[in-house]
Design a protein around this motif. Sequence first.
Motif: not given
Length: 236
Positions: A4-8, A64-68, A72-76, A81-86
């Motif tokens: 998980l942290p590698v993907i993160e 997605l669930k973790k950063y809900q 956290y001031p940011f989320e995934v 079509g992809g994933y990004q930190f915002l």
Amino acid sequence: MELLPVIESIVFVAAEPVSPAFILEVLNGTPETGAAGEAAAEPPHLWERPVTEDEVEAGLEALLKKYQDGIYPFEVRQLAGGYQFLTKRSFYPYVRRTVVQKNQKRLSRAALETLSIIAYRQPITKAEMEFIRGVNCDYAVQKLLDKQLIQITGRADGPGRPLLYGTSPFFMQYFGINEVSDLPKLKEFEDLAEDHMDLFRQHQEQKENHGQEDAEPRQERETLLGEGTQENGEEA
């Protein structure tokens, strides 16, 4: 080390939304070709073993669930079509003052109208845009191309084979949607417009009623003043 942290970390350092396929390629590598041009039996994976697509998908869902969580001031988020930190929307006013943004100029009304037509009617030719708007769209289309919000998607089958235009991946990233179908439906705009009209009518009725209430005391005062003037004249 957990997966998980590698993907993160891969999602975190990416400047653009990253797809599960891209993450899988980073983790597993690409098959090497030998001298004879044949693919090697095993790709050079970075992880302790080859990672499956299901594992990557599960890791992204976990992010997605973790950063809900509100800490956290940011989320995934899923974008284009992809994933990004915002940064979360509630922190935008603070970030806006901190970050020097590029190209802060807003789109003109003509460009917004043209972009809306393209978004909802794509693929579409320039002639069709001009028929809907009733004016020339050359400048607006060029501006949207310069800002990479639209792209040329092909050519129509009609006479002269005119260019077809559609929204770009950056359009989805810019407006925070994952795919074009996430755009608000036209029915939602109609309902919103009707709600605004109802509020406007109520406001107008309140103004009219308030005006009538003000008019009655004014008429009474004018009547009393008139009677008082008449009495003073008789006494004189």
